[in-house]
Design a protein around this motif. Sequence first.
Motif, PDB file in Angstrom:
ATOM      1  N   TYR A  33      15.417 -29.815  25.813  1.00 28.27           N
ATOM      2  CA  TYR A  33      15.065 -29.094  27.033  1.00 28.27           C
ATOM      3  C   TYR A  33      13.684 -28.448  26.883  1.00 28.27           C
ATOM      4  N   TYR A  35      11.826 -25.127  28.642  1.00 31.87           N
ATOM      5  CA  TYR A  35      11.930 -23.962  29.499  1.00 31.87           C
ATOM      6  C   TYR A  35      10.590 -23.240  29.536  1.00 31.87           C
ATOM      7  N   GLN A  37       9.168 -19.192  30.338  1.00 31.85           N
ATOM      8  CA  GLN A  37       9.574 -17.811  30.568  1.00 31.85           C
ATOM      9  C   GLN A  37       8.385 -17.015  31.063  1.00 31.85           C
ATOM     10  N   GLY A  42      13.991 -14.723  33.736  1.00 39.22           N
ATOM     11  CA  GLY A  42      14.765 -15.518  32.783  1.00 39.22           C
ATOM     12  C   GLY A  42      14.053 -16.818  32.471  1.00 39.22           C
ATOM     13  N   LEU A  43      14.691 -17.596  31.665  1.00 44.57           N
ATOM     14  CA  LEU A  43      14.152 -18.903  31.300  1.00 44.57           C
ATOM     15  C   LEU A  43      14.416 -19.889  32.439  1.00 44.57           C
ATOM     16  N   LEU A  45      14.310 -23.843  33.650  1.00 46.16           N
ATOM     17  CA  LEU A  45      14.326 -25.194  33.089  1.00 46.16           C
ATOM     18  C   LEU A  45      13.288 -26.069  33.774  1.00 46.16           C
ATOM     19  N   TYR A  48      14.684 -31.839  31.158  1.00 46.61           N
ATOM     20  CA  TYR A  48      15.632 -31.998  30.078  1.00 46.61           C
ATOM     21  C   TYR A  48      15.844 -33.484  29.798  1.00 46.61           C
ATOM     22  N   GLU A  59      14.648 -27.111  37.145  1.00 47.07           N
ATOM     23  CA  GLU A  59      14.395 -26.273  38.329  1.00 47.07           C
ATOM     24  C   GLU A  59      12.936 -26.253  38.750  1.00 47.07           C
ATOM     25  N   PHE A  90       9.258 -22.750  25.917  1.00 49.07           N
ATOM     26  CA  PHE A  90      10.225 -22.934  24.837  1.00 49.07           C
ATOM     27  C   PHE A  90      10.854 -24.312  24.940  1.00 49.07           C
TER      28      PHE A  90
ATOM     29  N   PHE B  89      19.689 -12.163  26.646  1.00 49.90           N
ATOM     30  CA  PHE B  89      19.807 -12.984  27.842  1.00 49.90           C
ATOM     31  C   PHE B  89      21.253 -13.417  28.024  1.00 49.90           C
ATOM     32  N   LYS B 102      23.039 -27.704  34.395  1.00 52.70           N
ATOM     33  CA  LYS B 102      22.032 -26.727  34.006  1.00 52.70           C
ATOM     34  C   LYS B 102      22.658 -25.442  33.510  1.00 52.70           C
ATOM     35  N   PHE B 105      19.810 -18.953  33.141  1.00 49.37           N
ATOM     36  CA  PHE B 105      19.593 -17.732  32.374  1.00 49.37           C
ATOM     37  C   PHE B 105      19.319 -16.550  33.292  1.00 49.37           C
ATOM     38  N   GLY B 106      19.801 -15.387  32.892  1.00 50.07           N
ATOM     39  CA  GLY B 106      19.425 -14.149  33.548  1.00 50.07           C
ATOM     40  C   GLY B 106      18.063 -13.690  33.062  1.00 50.07           C
ATOM     41  N   PRO B 107      17.532 -12.603  33.656  1.00 48.87           N
ATOM     42  CA  PRO B 107      16.180 -12.139  33.324  1.00 48.87           C
ATOM     43  C   PRO B 107      16.094 -11.376  32.015  1.00 48.87           C
ATOM     44  N   GLY B 108      17.225 -11.004  31.447  1.00 53.07           N
ATOM     45  CA  GLY B 108      17.211 -10.323  30.157  1.00 53.07           C
ATOM     46  C   GLY B 108      17.297  -8.812  30.262  1.00 53.07           C
TER      47      GLY B 108
END
Lengths: 112, 115
Positions: A33, A35, A37, A42-43, A45, A48, A59, A90, B89, B102, B105-108
């Motif tokens: 994958y 990503y 940030q 958040g991360l 995508l 992948y 995304e 990442f 996260f 997929k 992820f949340g923003p942390g």
Amino acid sequence: NAGVTQTPKFRILKIGQSMTLQCTQDMNHNYMYWYRQDPGMGLKLIYYSVGAGITDKGEVPNGYNVSRSTTEDFPLRLELAAPSQTSVYFCASSPTPFGGYTFGSGTRLTVV
Amino acid sequence: DQQVKQNSPSLSVQEGRISILNCDYTNSMFDYFLWYKKYPAEGPTFLISISSIKDKNEDGRFTVFLNKSAKHLSLHIVPSQPGDSAVYFCAASAFRKTSYDKVIFGPGTSLSVIP
């Protein structure tokens, strides 16, 4: 055991330039994958791959391309860099499709 | 539209006390949840996960609780240590055994454990 290795760690690009972010894993994982940030986010995508020769969009794929010619390598190509691509990138891999990723240490990219 | 939310951007806790990090999700199809920890200048590392068939999963000092009806999960760290200071996260996915879906992820949440 290196895990997931990303190069370079840092890069400054000028608008319109192109570059390839390298990602290599030595765990024989099928899933890989990319990503990005952004600060406070958040991360997200980008792309992948579920195995060599198979890739798909995530995304936020616009402005990027990938290839997966081997199990180990999953490079990310930026064509015509734009300031909106300033981010930390990442790469990750996993043996299964549902998480538990091993991440690389990231590439911090600035487009000026 | 954020499908995975971590409404506290930061949290400070005294060493030895409990840290509770919260996460909410909106997609009722999510049935597998993960927590990752990230130190500065490093990639995230996988911490603990839970599937929707459970409401609790424990690994040493880390426990994740899942409340499906509230679409809420939390990570408890007991006791908190200075080395736990990091960004955490929350992530969620719809578990599929043979195909990829997929992971969102949340923003942390940035946790600071004060000695």
